[in-house]
Scaffold this motif. Sequence first.
Motif, PDB file in Angstrom:
ATOM      1  N   THR A 187       9.158  14.252   9.165  1.00 27.27           N
ATOM      2  CA  THR A 187       8.595  13.346   8.165  1.00 27.27           C
ATOM      3  C   THR A 187       7.911  12.198   8.897  1.00 27.27           C
ATOM      4  O   THR A 187       8.518  11.569   9.766  1.00 27.27           O
ATOM      5  CB  THR A 187       9.698  12.790   7.250  1.00 27.27           C
ATOM      6  N   VAL A 188       6.658  11.942   8.559  1.00 28.92           N
ATOM      7  CA  VAL A 188       5.889  10.889   9.219  1.00 28.92           C
ATOM      8  C   VAL A 188       5.366   9.916   8.167  1.00 28.92           C
ATOM      9  O   VAL A 188       4.736  10.327   7.190  1.00 28.92           O
ATOM     10  CB  VAL A 188       4.708  11.477  10.023  1.00 28.92           C
ATOM     11  N   ILE A 189       5.645   8.635   8.358  1.00 28.25           N
ATOM     12  CA  ILE A 189       5.106   7.582   7.490  1.00 28.25           C
ATOM     13  C   ILE A 189       4.274   6.648   8.357  1.00 28.25           C
ATOM     14  O   ILE A 189       4.775   6.075   9.322  1.00 28.25           O
ATOM     15  CB  ILE A 189       6.229   6.802   6.790  1.00 28.25           C
ATOM     16  N   ILE A 190       3.008   6.529   8.013  1.00 24.76           N
ATOM     17  CA  ILE A 190       2.079   5.697   8.778  1.00 24.76           C
ATOM     18  C   ILE A 190       1.630   4.516   7.932  1.00 24.76           C
ATOM     19  O   ILE A 190       1.176   4.687   6.799  1.00 24.76           O
ATOM     20  CB  ILE A 190       0.851   6.507   9.222  1.00 24.76           C
ATOM     21  N   ILE A 191       1.757   3.339   8.497  1.00 27.24           N
ATOM     22  CA  ILE A 191       1.215   2.135   7.885  1.00 27.24           C
ATOM     23  C   ILE A 191      -0.098   1.809   8.592  1.00 27.24           C
ATOM     24  O   ILE A 191      -0.153   1.752   9.823  1.00 27.24           O
ATOM     25  CB  ILE A 191       2.207   0.967   8.023  1.00 27.24           C
ATOM     26  N   THR A 192      -1.158   1.645   7.826  1.00 29.56           N
ATOM     27  CA  THR A 192      -2.468   1.432   8.444  1.00 29.56           C
ATOM     28  C   THR A 192      -3.416   0.692   7.508  1.00 29.56           C
ATOM     29  O   THR A 192      -3.271   0.747   6.291  1.00 29.56           O
ATOM     30  CB  THR A 192      -3.083   2.792   8.849  1.00 29.56           C
ATOM     31  N   HIS A 193      -4.394   0.011   8.135  1.00 29.58           N
ATOM     32  CA  HIS A 193      -5.490  -0.579   7.370  1.00 29.58           C
ATOM     33  C   HIS A 193      -6.622   0.432   7.176  1.00 29.58           C
ATOM     34  O   HIS A 193      -7.514   0.232   6.354  1.00 29.58           O
ATOM     35  CB  HIS A 193      -6.062  -1.791   8.117  1.00 29.58           C
ATOM     36  N   ASN A 194      -6.583   1.516   7.958  1.00 29.61           N
ATOM     37  CA  ASN A 194      -7.677   2.482   7.967  1.00 29.61           C
ATOM     38  C   ASN A 194      -7.514   3.486   6.835  1.00 29.61           C
ATOM     39  O   ASN A 194      -6.749   4.451   6.931  1.00 29.61           O
ATOM     40  CB  ASN A 194      -7.719   3.207   9.319  1.00 29.61           C
ATOM     41  N   ALA A 195      -8.259   3.272   5.762  1.00 24.20           N
ATOM     42  CA  ALA A 195      -8.138   4.129   4.581  1.00 24.20           C
ATOM     43  C   ALA A 195      -8.576   5.570   4.851  1.00 24.20           C
ATOM     44  O   ALA A 195      -8.212   6.477   4.098  1.00 24.20           O
ATOM     45  CB  ALA A 195      -8.951   3.546   3.425  1.00 24.20           C
ATOM     46  N   LEU A 196      -9.346   5.800   5.920  1.00 26.03           N
ATOM     47  CA  LEU A 196      -9.791   7.161   6.222  1.00 26.03           C
ATOM     48  C   LEU A 196      -8.624   8.094   6.520  1.00 26.03           C
ATOM     49  O   LEU A 196      -8.701   9.297   6.262  1.00 26.03           O
ATOM     50  CB  LEU A 196     -10.758   7.143   7.410  1.00 26.03           C
ATOM     51  N   VAL A 197      -7.533   7.550   7.073  1.00 24.30           N
ATOM     52  CA  VAL A 197      -6.362   8.377   7.382  1.00 24.30           C
ATOM     53  C   VAL A 197      -5.815   9.027   6.111  1.00 24.30           C
ATOM     54  O   VAL A 197      -5.240  10.113   6.156  1.00 24.30           O
ATOM     55  CB  VAL A 197      -5.269   7.541   8.076  1.00 24.30           C
ATOM     56  N   SER A 198      -6.036   8.383   4.973  1.00 22.70           N
ATOM     57  CA  SER A 198      -5.533   8.899   3.702  1.00 22.70           C
ATOM     58  C   SER A 198      -6.078  10.281   3.370  1.00 22.70           C
ATOM     59  O   SER A 198      -5.437  11.056   2.663  1.00 22.70           O
ATOM     60  CB  SER A 198      -5.880   7.931   2.565  1.00 22.70           C
ATOM     61  N   GLU A 199      -7.274  10.593   3.897  1.00 20.22           N
ATOM     62  CA  GLU A 199      -7.868  11.905   3.620  1.00 20.22           C
ATOM     63  C   GLU A 199      -7.022  13.043   4.197  1.00 20.22           C
ATOM     64  O   GLU A 199      -7.061  14.170   3.713  1.00 20.22           O
ATOM     65  CB  GLU A 199      -9.279  11.971   4.202  1.00 20.22           C
ATOM     66  N   ALA A 200      -6.252  12.748   5.252  1.00 25.44           N
ATOM     67  CA  ALA A 200      -5.431  13.769   5.903  1.00 25.44           C
ATOM     68  C   ALA A 200      -3.979  13.739   5.427  1.00 25.44           C
ATOM     69  O   ALA A 200      -3.189  14.597   5.819  1.00 25.44           O
ATOM     70  CB  ALA A 200      -5.472  13.565   7.416  1.00 25.44           C
ATOM     71  N   ALA A 201      -3.648  12.787   4.572  1.00 21.69           N
ATOM     72  CA  ALA A 201      -2.252  12.605   4.163  1.00 21.69           C
ATOM     73  C   ALA A 201      -1.865  13.516   3.006  1.00 21.69           C
ATOM     74  O   ALA A 201      -2.676  13.834   2.135  1.00 21.69           O
ATOM     75  CB  ALA A 201      -2.020  11.156   3.765  1.00 21.69           C
ATOM     76  N   ASP A 202      -0.597  13.914   2.995  1.00 22.79           N
ATOM     77  CA  ASP A 202      -0.040  14.624   1.842  1.00 22.79           C
ATOM     78  C   ASP A 202       0.224  13.651   0.700  1.00 22.79           C
ATOM     79  O   ASP A 202       0.143  14.014  -0.473  1.00 22.79           O
ATOM     80  CB  ASP A 202       1.290  15.298   2.214  1.00 22.79           C
ATOM     81  N   HIS A 203       0.550  12.420   1.069  1.00 16.99           N
ATOM     82  CA  HIS A 203       1.050  11.439   0.106  1.00 16.99           C
ATOM     83  C   HIS A 203       0.457  10.086   0.457  1.00 16.99           C
ATOM     84  O   HIS A 203       0.560   9.634   1.598  1.00 16.99           O
ATOM     85  CB  HIS A 203       2.584  11.408   0.222  1.00 16.99           C
ATOM     86  N   ASN A 204      -0.182   9.443  -0.512  1.00 18.76           N
ATOM     87  CA  ASN A 204      -0.820   8.147  -0.291  1.00 18.76           C
ATOM     88  C   ASN A 204      -0.201   7.078  -1.182  1.00 18.76           C
ATOM     89  O   ASN A 204      -0.146   7.233  -2.402  1.00 18.76           O
ATOM     90  CB  ASN A 204      -2.324   8.245  -0.574  1.00 18.76           C
ATOM     91  N   ILE A 205       0.244   6.010  -0.533  1.00 17.73           N
ATOM     92  CA  ILE A 205       0.828   4.869  -1.234  1.00 17.73           C
ATOM     93  C   ILE A 205      -0.015   3.637  -0.901  1.00 17.73           C
ATOM     94  O   ILE A 205      -0.318   3.396   0.272  1.00 17.73           O
ATOM     95  CB  ILE A 205       2.293   4.655  -0.815  1.00 17.73           C
ATOM     96  N   ILE A 206      -0.404   2.899  -1.911  1.00 20.89           N
ATOM     97  CA  ILE A 206      -1.183   1.674  -1.696  1.00 20.89           C
ATOM     98  C   ILE A 206      -0.350   0.485  -2.165  1.00 20.89           C
ATOM     99  O   ILE A 206       0.244   0.515  -3.253  1.00 20.89           O
ATOM    100  CB  ILE A 206      -2.517   1.718  -2.468  1.00 20.89           C
ATOM    101  N   MET A 207      -0.315  -0.555  -1.316  1.00 13.24           N
ATOM    102  CA  MET A 207       0.454  -1.757  -1.644  1.00 13.24           C
ATOM    103  C   MET A 207      -0.467  -2.967  -1.788  1.00 13.24           C
ATOM    104  O   MET A 207      -1.524  -3.043  -1.158  1.00 13.24           O
ATOM    105  CB  MET A 207       1.502  -2.030  -0.564  1.00 13.24           C
ATOM    106  N   LYS A 208      -0.039  -3.892  -2.629  1.00 18.69           N
ATOM    107  CA  LYS A 208      -0.748  -5.160  -2.796  1.00 18.69           C
ATOM    108  C   LYS A 208       0.252  -6.207  -3.261  1.00 18.69           C
ATOM    109  O   LYS A 208       1.029  -5.974  -4.193  1.00 18.69           O
ATOM    110  CB  LYS A 208      -1.871  -5.021  -3.828  1.00 18.69           C
ATOM    111  N   ASP A 209       0.253  -7.354  -2.571  1.00 17.14           N
ATOM    112  CA  ASP A 209       1.118  -8.479  -2.952  1.00 17.14           C
ATOM    113  C   ASP A 209       2.576  -8.057  -3.102  1.00 17.14           C
ATOM    114  O   ASP A 209       3.268  -8.469  -4.041  1.00 17.14           O
ATOM    115  CB  ASP A 209       0.623  -9.122  -4.252  1.00 17.14           C
ATOM    116  N   GLY A 210       3.053  -7.217  -2.175  1.00 20.70           N
ATOM    117  CA  GLY A 210       4.453  -6.833  -2.177  1.00 20.70           C
ATOM    118  C   GLY A 210       4.837  -5.771  -3.180  1.00 20.70           C
ATOM    119  O   GLY A 210       6.026  -5.477  -3.363  1.00 20.70           O
ATOM    120  N   LYS A 211       3.845  -5.167  -3.821  1.00 19.25           N
ATOM    121  CA  LYS A 211       4.126  -4.142  -4.827  1.00 19.25           C
ATOM    122  C   LYS A 211       3.380  -2.851  -4.503  1.00 19.25           C
ATOM    123  O   LYS A 211       2.336  -2.863  -3.843  1.00 19.25           O
ATOM    124  CB  LYS A 211       3.692  -4.625  -6.215  1.00 19.25           C
ATOM    125  N   VAL A 212       3.921  -1.732  -5.003  1.00 19.24           N
ATOM    126  CA  VAL A 212       3.209  -0.464  -4.945  1.00 19.24           C
ATOM    127  C   VAL A 212       2.280  -0.396  -6.154  1.00 19.24           C
ATOM    128  O   VAL A 212       2.737  -0.439  -7.297  1.00 19.24           O
ATOM    129  CB  VAL A 212       4.184   0.733  -4.963  1.00 19.24           C
TER     130      VAL A 212
END
Length: 234
Positions: free
Chosen positions: A192-217
């Motif tokens: 299981t791999v969880i990556i935190i990144t500013h690079n939204a392009l990585v999301s294209e290769a992800a199985d699961h995408n989570i976006i956070m803002k102001d401490g919330k999902v």
Amino acid sequence: MSGRIEVKNISKKYKHGDLEVYALRDISFTVEAGEFAVITGYSGSGKSTLLNILGALLTSDGGSVTVDGEDICKFNERRRDRYRRKDISIIFQSYNLLSDLTVYENALLGKKLGESDADIDEILRLLDIDKRRDHYPSQMSGGEQQRASIARALCKGGSLYLCDEPTGALDVENGIRVLEFLQKLTREQGKTVIIITHNALVSEAADHNIIMKDGKVISDEYNAHPIPIREVRW
């Protein structure tokens, strides 16, 4: 451990004098074992705080983090140490290399801590850091230190990899190499791999995408057609 994570109603606040600032506000999501998951969001959205809680480096102010049925928030210090040593590997944004150890020795330390059977030489070659194996962190550039830090985490092993901006100091080709290896860990070894990144392009290769803002999902979605890292238009 297989690496399944269930986060329920996690919150975290910090005190600045009389002021209370929330880094996380009632966060909930699930990452299944073997997923390549990516968490994106602007600076200050709470991503790194969340990763530190998942890695049992910080405690939450409420809620639970269940990894394979065990709530790590309830672990005593001894059990937390075992979880960090045996079950997970963390790739830190700040490298955290031991300054008095060479690249090879840092990687060897990771291997011994995790009691893994990793091939250190192969991993150093993969990350194009093998020619620096006998160098100390002070003798290397930021990008080289980043790759040495990643090598140590990969040599340590575990069922869960937590990665905080793992390609932040790398050029495009070395960034692709690292991400490609992490994606292969999920596809070929069921990690299981969880990556935190500013690079939204990585999301294209992800199985699961989570976006956070102001401490919330603010978004929690699965990608129906994740693509190989090499096919992302970097």
